[in-house]
Design a protein around this motif. Sequence first.
Motif, PDB file in Angstrom:
ATOM      1  N   LEU A 362       9.817  -3.081  35.703  1.00 39.03           N
ATOM      2  CA  LEU A 362       9.387  -2.061  36.667  1.00 39.03           C
ATOM      3  C   LEU A 362       7.915  -2.247  37.026  1.00 39.03           C
ATOM      4  N   PHE A 363       7.065  -2.423  36.011  1.00 34.79           N
ATOM      5  CA  PHE A 363       5.636  -2.628  36.265  1.00 34.79           C
ATOM      6  C   PHE A 363       5.406  -3.938  37.023  1.00 34.79           C
ATOM      7  N   LYS A 364       6.065  -4.971  36.572  1.00 39.65           N
ATOM      8  CA  LYS A 364       5.893  -6.313  37.168  1.00 39.65           C
ATOM      9  C   LYS A 364       6.276  -6.313  38.649  1.00 39.65           C
ATOM     10  N   THR A 365       7.453  -5.763  38.969  1.00 33.65           N
ATOM     11  CA  THR A 365       7.926  -5.760  40.361  1.00 33.65           C
ATOM     12  C   THR A 365       7.072  -4.849  41.228  1.00 33.65           C
ATOM     13  N   LEU A 366       6.690  -3.706  40.685  1.00 35.53           N
ATOM     14  CA  LEU A 366       5.877  -2.746  41.440  1.00 35.53           C
ATOM     15  C   LEU A 366       4.536  -3.361  41.833  1.00 35.53           C
ATOM     16  N   ILE A 367       3.917  -4.082  40.919  1.00 32.60           N
ATOM     17  CA  ILE A 367       2.615  -4.700  41.178  1.00 32.60           C
ATOM     18  C   ILE A 367       2.757  -5.901  42.102  1.00 32.60           C
ATOM     19  N   GLU A 368       3.748  -6.742  41.832  1.00 30.31           N
ATOM     20  CA  GLU A 368       3.867  -7.999  42.566  1.00 30.31           C
ATOM     21  C   GLU A 368       4.434  -7.831  43.972  1.00 30.31           C
ATOM     22  N   GLN A 369       5.419  -6.925  44.138  1.00 31.44           N
ATOM     23  CA  GLN A 369       6.070  -6.805  45.446  1.00 31.44           C
ATOM     24  C   GLN A 369       6.225  -5.364  45.924  1.00 31.44           C
ATOM     25  N   GLY A 370       5.490  -4.458  45.332  1.00 29.66           N
ATOM     26  CA  GLY A 370       5.414  -3.098  45.840  1.00 29.66           C
ATOM     27  C   GLY A 370       6.673  -2.267  45.677  1.00 29.66           C
ATOM     28  N   ILE A 371       6.650  -1.108  46.330  1.00 32.93           N
ATOM     29  CA  ILE A 371       7.772  -0.173  46.240  1.00 32.93           C
ATOM     30  C   ILE A 371       9.036  -0.775  46.833  1.00 32.93           C
ATOM     31  N   ILE A 372       8.899  -1.511  47.929  1.00 29.40           N
ATOM     32  CA  ILE A 372      10.074  -2.121  48.564  1.00 29.40           C
ATOM     33  C   ILE A 372      10.717  -3.130  47.620  1.00 29.40           C
ATOM     34  N   GLY A 373       9.890  -3.940  46.972  1.00 25.39           N
ATOM     35  CA  GLY A 373      10.417  -4.923  46.027  1.00 25.39           C
ATOM     36  C   GLY A 373      11.164  -4.269  44.887  1.00 25.39           C
ATOM     37  N   LEU A 374      10.611  -3.156  44.365  1.00 24.58           N
ATOM     38  CA  LEU A 374      11.264  -2.440  43.270  1.00 24.58           C
ATOM     39  C   LEU A 374      12.571  -1.817  43.744  1.00 24.58           C
ATOM     40  N   PHE A 375      12.550  -1.226  44.941  1.00 26.99           N
ATOM     41  CA  PHE A 375      13.763  -0.617  45.492  1.00 26.99           C
ATOM     42  C   PHE A 375      14.851  -1.671  45.686  1.00 26.99           C
ATOM     43  N   VAL A 376      14.490  -2.838  46.240  1.00 25.38           N
ATOM     44  CA  VAL A 376      15.472  -3.904  46.482  1.00 25.38           C
ATOM     45  C   VAL A 376      16.048  -4.407  45.164  1.00 25.38           C
ATOM     46  N   PHE A 377      15.202  -4.545  44.152  1.00 27.58           N
ATOM     47  CA  PHE A 377      15.682  -5.035  42.858  1.00 27.58           C
ATOM     48  C   PHE A 377      16.736  -4.086  42.280  1.00 27.58           C
ATOM     49  N   ILE A 378      16.436  -2.785  42.276  1.00 27.47           N
ATOM     50  CA  ILE A 378      17.372  -1.801  41.730  1.00 27.47           C
ATOM     51  C   ILE A 378      18.633  -1.710  42.592  1.00 27.47           C
ATOM     52  N   TYR A 379      18.467  -1.761  43.927  1.00 27.01           N
ATOM     53  CA  TYR A 379      19.601  -1.671  44.844  1.00 27.01           C
ATOM     54  C   TYR A 379      20.554  -2.856  44.661  1.00 27.01           C
ATOM     55  N   THR A 380      20.017  -4.070  44.623  1.00 28.92           N
ATOM     56  CA  THR A 380      20.868  -5.250  44.483  1.00 28.92           C
ATOM     57  C   THR A 380      21.512  -5.321  43.097  1.00 28.92           C
ATOM     58  N   TYR A 381      20.779  -4.858  42.095  1.00 26.97           N
ATOM     59  CA  TYR A 381      21.345  -4.823  40.737  1.00 26.97           C
ATOM     60  C   TYR A 381      22.559  -3.900  40.701  1.00 26.97           C
ATOM     61  N   ASN A 382      22.463  -2.793  41.423  1.00 31.93           N
ATOM     62  CA  ASN A 382      23.572  -1.843  41.477  1.00 31.93           C
ATOM     63  C   ASN A 382      24.744  -2.396  42.299  1.00 31.93           C
ATOM     64  N   ILE A 383      24.455  -3.196  43.326  1.00 24.92           N
ATOM     65  CA  ILE A 383      25.522  -3.859  44.082  1.00 24.92           C
ATOM     66  C   ILE A 383      26.352  -4.733  43.142  1.00 24.92           C
ATOM     67  N   LEU A 384      25.640  -5.491  42.309  1.00 24.20           N
ATOM     68  CA  LEU A 384      26.302  -6.378  41.354  1.00 24.20           C
ATOM     69  C   LEU A 384      27.100  -5.577  40.328  1.00 24.20           C
ATOM     70  N   ARG A 385      26.509  -4.481  39.853  1.00 20.53           N
ATOM     71  CA  ARG A 385      27.195  -3.647  38.861  1.00 20.53           C
ATOM     72  C   ARG A 385      28.477  -3.041  39.425  1.00 20.53           C
ATOM     73  N   ARG A 386      28.408  -2.521  40.634  1.00 18.14           N
ATOM     74  CA  ARG A 386      29.583  -1.895  41.240  1.00 18.14           C
ATOM     75  C   ARG A 386      30.700  -2.914  41.439  1.00 18.14           C
ATOM     76  N   TYR A 387      30.337  -4.132  41.863  1.00 19.15           N
ATOM     77  CA  TYR A 387      31.347  -5.176  42.018  1.00 19.15           C
ATOM     78  C   TYR A 387      31.989  -5.512  40.678  1.00 19.15           C
ATOM     79  N   ALA A 388      31.164  -5.625  39.638  1.00 16.96           N
ATOM     80  CA  ALA A 388      31.665  -5.984  38.316  1.00 16.96           C
ATOM     81  C   ALA A 388      32.609  -4.917  37.770  1.00 16.96           C
ATOM     82  N   VAL A 389      32.254  -3.651  37.968  1.00  9.46           N
ATOM     83  CA  VAL A 389      33.085  -2.544  37.470  1.00  9.46           C
ATOM     84  C   VAL A 389      34.437  -2.528  38.174  1.00  9.46           C
ATOM     85  N   ILE A 390      34.424  -2.739  39.499  1.00 13.11           N
ATOM     86  CA  ILE A 390      35.685  -2.778  40.256  1.00 13.11           C
ATOM     87  C   ILE A 390      36.524  -3.986  39.853  1.00 13.11           C
TER      88      ILE A 390
END
Length: 452
Positions: A362-390
């Motif tokens: 969280l700290f690393k992404t926030l510093i290196e690529q800002g709020i958008i980078g952190l949002f994209v990381f969490i969003y894409t991680y959840n895309i992968l999780r939802r696919y895996a669960v289904i």
Amino acid sequence: MALIFDLYIIIVSIIILRNLKLGFFITLISHIIIPAVVRFKLGPISIAIYDVFMMCLILSFLIHKRYRKIKLPKPIHKYFIIYITSTFLLIFLSTGYVPYNYQILSFFKNFLFQVILYIIVGFYIIRNQDYYKYINILLIVSLIAGIYGIFSYVLKSNPYITTLNMIYSGNDLFAVFMDESRGGLEGRTYGTMGHPLAWGQFWNIILCFIWIIRNNIRKYLTFILIAVGIINIVLCGSRTAIVTSIVFLLFILLQYGIKKLLFIIPLSYISLIICMAILPQNIKNSNMIKYIESGIYFWDSSYSERANIQGSSKEMRYIQLQNSIRIMERNPIGGIGYNYEYYSLSTGRTISDNLYGLESILFKTLIEQGIIGLFVFIYTYNILRRYAVIKNKEQKILTNGYFFSFFVSMIFTGIQGNSYIYFMIFLMLFLENPHKICTNSKKINANILPAQ
């Protein structure tokens, strides 16, 4: 010894070019037992071992056209397209504190070439393929590596990694971990990898993987691997590794129902506290008991101090959070630059001394690529999780546990070593298989795995 590894690299490269599937699994096993410091040296030529393997994998993938005809699921395409594109574009929206040429080189070499392309090629190879004979080998190699990890702790030395570091880099910076005391531990094991955190994170991931596919492998192998894994998690001296294991354990218990979970957990925790309270004072003064107490009373930093644990405290995390937000505010959109963490380590140019090791993703992404980078990381991680669960409905709870436990690990200690590769490839190994993994061992076809 360097000659042996040169021959190994040549042989594996030939195998990759001739048999992409076999070659890929050999490289996956290599990631577990051979550190990245190893290089192929021939006269003036000196190339990192996994750069050689990656070039051969890409070439072999282009040669063996049948793999390119395999279609990846839309969520997987979506995951990679958003993750890769956003990471690249945010480089140009950064403040440029990390030079743009460094960011672009890091993106293409360290991120795209060494990690993402390897995972994508692996996805094409694994999808709908019969690979269970390779999983046995993968688990046995992991077991051997785990036994070595325990052996190196007992020996208070890591001759294998030390020798390779001295041959290829001329020093062994990680040897200091074998002399580091943490609570009841005299030294910290890092097995066949370069750092105790990477070692602990690897065993967190593979233990989750083993439990999910446990009905497809021999029971005795499952039991031994889990025992060896837990021992290594304790001996690596990482509290995060222990917490991550507990998180996945909660999901295992959750399979038995939420009511039982709400009864078992508080009862077990209260029992531990009572046991620690009634111990005689002379036993409570032992280093090992202090180490255990630091885990039980995790909210009280005084227990960590008593156990002589000098790792990250809640106060240190709070300081990191404050500084991460302060630095992010300079450019909330794109941060200060991709891969700042390694840029600062290699150049000594730091934007703040209070960021420490940037252990949290969280700290690393926030510093290196800002709020958008952190949002994209969490969003894409959840895309992968939802696919895996289904995809893995029969083990929905454990699949969620696989994702949540790794997320907890990333929050507290970041992504260490090749953990992202292990996480993604092991995920595909239990999702994209021609044999349905069942929770009831009686339903398993006896022919899935040959007798060992």
